[in-house]
Each structure stands twice: as structure tokens, then as C-alpha cells.
Design an enzyme around this catalytic site. Structure first.
Site, PDB file in Angstrom:
ATOM      1  N   HIS A 125      -5.140  25.793  -8.685  1.00 17.91           N
ATOM      2  CA  HIS A 125      -3.964  26.660  -8.078  1.00 17.91           C
ATOM      3  C   HIS A 125      -3.264  27.435  -8.765  1.00 17.91           C
ATOM      4  CE1 HIS A 125      -1.140  23.849 -10.097  1.00 17.91           C
ATOM      5  NE2 HIS A 125      -0.155  24.692  -9.634  1.00 17.91           N
TER       6      HIS A 125
HETATM    7  N1  UDP Z   1      -0.618  16.234  -7.110  1.00 20.35           N
HETATM    8  C1  UDP Z   1      -0.553  15.529  -5.865  1.00 20.35           C
HETATM    9  N2  UDP Z   1      -1.966  15.589  -5.046  1.00 20.35           N
HETATM   10  C2  UDP Z   1      -2.661  16.568  -5.060  1.00 20.35           C
HETATM   11  C3  UDP Z   1      -2.703  17.496  -6.153  1.00 20.35           C
HETATM   12  C4  UDP Z   1      -1.686  17.155  -7.204  1.00 20.35           C
HETATM   13  O1  UDP Z   1      -0.085  14.490  -5.479  1.00 20.35           O
HETATM   14  O2  UDP Z   1      -3.429  16.574  -4.165  1.00 20.35           O
HETATM   15  C5  UDP Z   1       0.475  15.850  -8.045  1.00 20.35           C
HETATM   16  C6  UDP Z   1      -0.139  15.535  -9.474  1.00 20.35           C
HETATM   17  O3  UDP Z   1      -0.428  14.157  -9.556  1.00 20.35           O
HETATM   18  C7  UDP Z   1       0.906  16.032 -10.308  1.00 20.35           C
HETATM   19  C8  UDP Z   1       1.569  17.026  -9.634  1.00 20.35           C
HETATM   20  O4  UDP Z   1       1.056  17.115  -8.280  1.00 20.35           O
HETATM   21  O5  UDP Z   1       1.959  15.259 -10.302  1.00 20.35           O
HETATM   22  C9  UDP Z   1       1.348  18.356 -10.011  1.00 20.35           C
HETATM   23  O6  UDP Z   1       1.689  19.406  -9.170  1.00 20.35           O
HETATM   24  P1  UDP Z   1       0.875  20.971  -9.256  1.00 20.35           P
HETATM   25  O7  UDP Z   1      -0.717  20.813  -9.910  1.00 20.35           O
HETATM   26  O8  UDP Z   1       1.309  21.568  -7.995  1.00 20.35           O
HETATM   27  O9  UDP Z   1       1.953  21.745 -10.312  1.00 20.35           O
HETATM   28  P2  UDP Z   1       2.027  22.008 -11.622  1.00 20.35           P
HETATM   29  O10 UDP Z   1       2.166  20.638 -12.473  1.00 20.35           O
HETATM   30  O11 UDP Z   1       0.858  22.614 -12.338  1.00 20.35           O
HETATM   31  O12 UDP Z   1       3.298  22.569 -11.980  1.00 20.35           O
END
Ligand code: UDP
Length: 356
Positions: free
Chosen positions: A206
Site C-alpha cells: 500500500h
Molecule cells: N492490518 C490489518 N488488516 C489488514 C492489513 C493490515 O489489521 O488487512 C494491520 C497490520 O496487522 C498492522 C497494521 O495494520 O498492525 C499496519 O498498518 P499499515 O500496513 O496500513 O500501515 P504501516 O504500518 O505501513 O504504517
């Protein structure tokens, strides 16, 4: 310090906020949550508030689907009104999104101390909107909670010891969440029954740096398609990536599912053979659940995972991805190392906030 306004807006922030919100009543801190609306689909927002029992937001700004500038600007204006009205002792923000920066900026201009959880992380890639948000937020924060030694070192190298800010290494609140909710997830999640028994790789994509380039996105999908011919790949697809793939007519061969709630995600992470991701949070969760990770980025803020051999950075290069996949399949690692505080990060941060 007694009264805190917490600003959240995006999926990872709900997960992080859940851990501190649970600690605040224990240390006598009153918290009111502002949800900016940056993520608004029910499977990107409501599901986390329900499953993780996060207190209902006192304010819902419903600001989304705008350019970076317009979104941050509108949030800034609305958060300022709330702060003038609530007069909190501090404003708490997490991570590196537009909601983080807008909250921090609104508070700092009103001379309300800013508390940043997940401070000091750097990718050293200024093309990432997240890098801009985190650097600026750190600079105007009074209390900087760093998840790792590397994060503390980054701040020191940038001269933060000379600024009127307190730097505290408290560990990673996402590990608190993973440990606390793991048994609830076992009881509540039905995702493994739905997907069947076949071995699988769990992937998420993403990051704007990947989705905004047609070529990078095509490479990533192509690489995952090739892996899927060797082992099933399951992707809970972020709405941004889904829309762009539709627009560009990129057809996946792997299994696409809607974004899942936290409980389902934990069960997928626990049960997969390995993780492929460009997410910050998912890289660490792979480690928490003892899985090797391949990261679809050129840099990571969580360098200790790479240095310890748990994570391989491949960018969006298909050959590197396929090579990392075959290396990771045969690799055995000891995941018991304490890199992130073993589940006490929120407790430490809440205590410090209560006496700040
Ligand atoms: N996550 C979730 N469902 C999904 C994809 C990710 O609950 O379908 C959770 C994942 O377990 C983690 C968090 O979302 O705890 C990560 O968020 P994201 O990847 O959107 O953002 P980033 O961490 O890259 O800022």
C-alpha cells in the site's frame, strides 16, 4: 499531566492507540480521542475500535479523499478548534501520517506539549510523505517515545539533545498489541477456516512510493504472481492499491481478499509461511510471530530486523524478490531476541505521560 487529546486517523494508529488507551485509566490520565477520518471504510477503521475496545472518539472530523496539502490543512484547522475548546495538558500522536503532523502542528502553535509515540524513525528517503511527517512532528514534540535504540540514535545525530525535548526509549507499542490481543484473536477469528488449509505467503502492498508508480506496482504484482505459482499468495488488499490496479487493468493471479480486521490479520501472520510487505507494522508483526519477511522497499525504518537476518529488502525488483523468497523458504532463525521491549512499551509511556 492529566488531560490528553489523542489524534488518530489511519489504521496503524488505531492499533497503536489501543495500547495506550488501555493504560491511561490505570495512571489517572483522562484521554479524549479525535478521529480525523483519514481512513474511513469500516474495515479500515470501525473494526479496530470494536475488536480492540478502543474508546469511541469524542470527535470525528471525517476528513478524507483529499490531496496531502488539503487534507493536512483541513485537519489542522479543525484540530485547533478542538484544542482551544478542550484546553488539554498535552496532545498525543502516533507514527507518521498526515493526521500525526496536523495534530502536532495545531498543538505546538498553541503551546500545548506534543507527545510523539514512534519518534526517531527514519528511512532517510525524503520522497516518502511519511518521512516528512515524522521529521517535522519529532522536531516540535516535547516528549519523544522511541521504539528502538536506532530511533534514539537518529534523534541524537539530528541534535535533539540540544532541543527542549525529552527522549525516552519505551519499546514498540505494536508488540504490546500483538501480545495482548493474540489469545483473543485465536478465539474470535474465523479467517483460517475461510481460506483453507493450503500453505500460503501473506502479502500486503500500500505504500505510496509503490502504488504511485505504474511500473513499480506492475513489477510487484508480477513478482507476487510468480511466487503464487510456487506457493499460494494471499493479499488483504488496501483500497488505494485495489483502485490503482483496477484503473491500470493489472490482473492478479494470487488470492485477493478485502482488508481484514486486526484479529484476522494476526491469525494470517501466525499461520503463513512468510510475509511479503511494504508496511511498517507488518514487518515487525512478522518478527513477533516468528516469520521471515521480505520488504518491498529500498529502505526500512526497522533496520534491526534486516541486521539480524529476519527481513530482506528487495524494493520492487522481481529477481531480488524471487531470490529472497527461495532463501527465506529454507531459512531457520531464532526469533526470541528482544528487539522491541517485549510488551511493556505502552505501560512505560503512559507512566511518563502521567508525570510529565
Ligand atoms: N492490518 C490489518 N488488516 C489488514 C492489513 C493490515 O489489521 O488487512 C494491520 C497490520 O496487522 C498492522 C497494521 O495494520 O498492525 C499496519 O498498518 P499499515 O500496513 O496500513 O500501515 P504501516 O504500518 O505501513 O504504517
Amino acid at each position: 499531566m492529566q488531560k490528553i487529546i489523542t489524534v488518530v486517523g489511519a489504521r496503524p494508529q488505531f492499533i497503536k492507540a489501543a495500547t495506550l488507551s488501555r493504560q491511561f485509566p490505570k495512571v489517572g490520565v483522562e484521554e479524549k480521542i479525535v478521529h480525523t477520518g483519514q481512513h474511513f471504510d469500516s474495515n479500515m477503521s470501525d473494526v479496530f475500535f470494536e475488536e480492540m475496545e478502543i474508546p469511541r472518539p469524542a470527535y470525528h472530523l471525517e476528513i478524507h479523499n483529499l490531496s496531502h496539502g488539503a487534507m493536512t490543512g483541513r485537519m489542522l484547522e479543525e484540530i485547533e478548534k478542538i484544542l482551544l475548546n478542550e484546553k488539554p495538558d498535552g496532545l498525543l500522536v502516533y507514527g507518521d501520517t498526515n493526521s500525526t503532523l496536523a495534530g502536532a502542528l495545531a498543538a505546538a502553535k498553541l503551546k500545548i506539549p506534543v507527545i510523539h509515540v514512534e519518534a526517531g524513525l527514519r528511512s532517510f528517503n525524503m520522497e516518502m510523505p511519511e518521512e516528512i511527517n515524522r521529521i517535522l512532528t519529532d522536531r516540535i514534540s516535547s516528549l519523544l517515545f522511541c521504539p528502538t535504540d536506532v530511533a534514539v540514535e537518529n534523534l541524537i545525530k539530528e541534535g535533539f539533545e540540544n532541543f527542549p525535548a525529552q527522549i525516552i526509549k519505551n519499546g514498540d507499542v505494536m508488540q504490546d498489541a500483538a501480545l495482548y490481543y493474540a489469545s483473543k484473536a485465536e478465539n474470535k477469528s474465523q479467517i483460517l477456516q475461510k481460506i483453507g488449509k493450503e500453505k500460503f505467503v501473506l502479502a500486503t502492498v500500500h505504500r505510496q512510493e509503490n502504488t504511485d508508480s505504474d511500473e513499480k506496482l506492475k513489477n510487484i504484482v508480477n513478482g507476487l504472481n510468480q511466487i503464487n505459482r510456487q506457493m499460494r499468495v494471499i493479499v488483504p488488499l488496501h483500497p488505494r492499491t485495489r483502485n490503482l490496479m483496477l484503473q491500470l487493468n493489472i490482473i492478479p493471479e494470487f488470492t485477493v481478499i478485502d482488508p481484514v480486521g486486526y484479529f484476522d490479520m494476526m491469525m494470517l501472520e501466525k499461520s503463513c509461511e512468510m510475509v511479503i510487505t511494504d508496511s511498517g507494522g507488518v514487518q515487525k508483526e512478522a518478527f513477533f510471530f516468528g516469520k521471515h519477511c521480505i520488504t518491498l522497499r529500498e529502505q526500512t525504518e526497522w533496520t534491526e530486523l534486516v541486521e539480524n537476518g529476519f527481513n530482506i529488502l528487495v524494493g520492487c525488483n522481481i529477481e531480488k524478490l524471487l531470490q529472497a523468497f527461495s532463501v527465506s523458504q529454507n531459512k531457520k532463525s531464532d526469533f526470541s531476541k528482544d528487539l522491541y521491549g517485549n510488551g511493556h512499551a505502552a505501560e512505560r509511556a503512559a507512566k511518563e505521560i502521567s508525570i510529565f
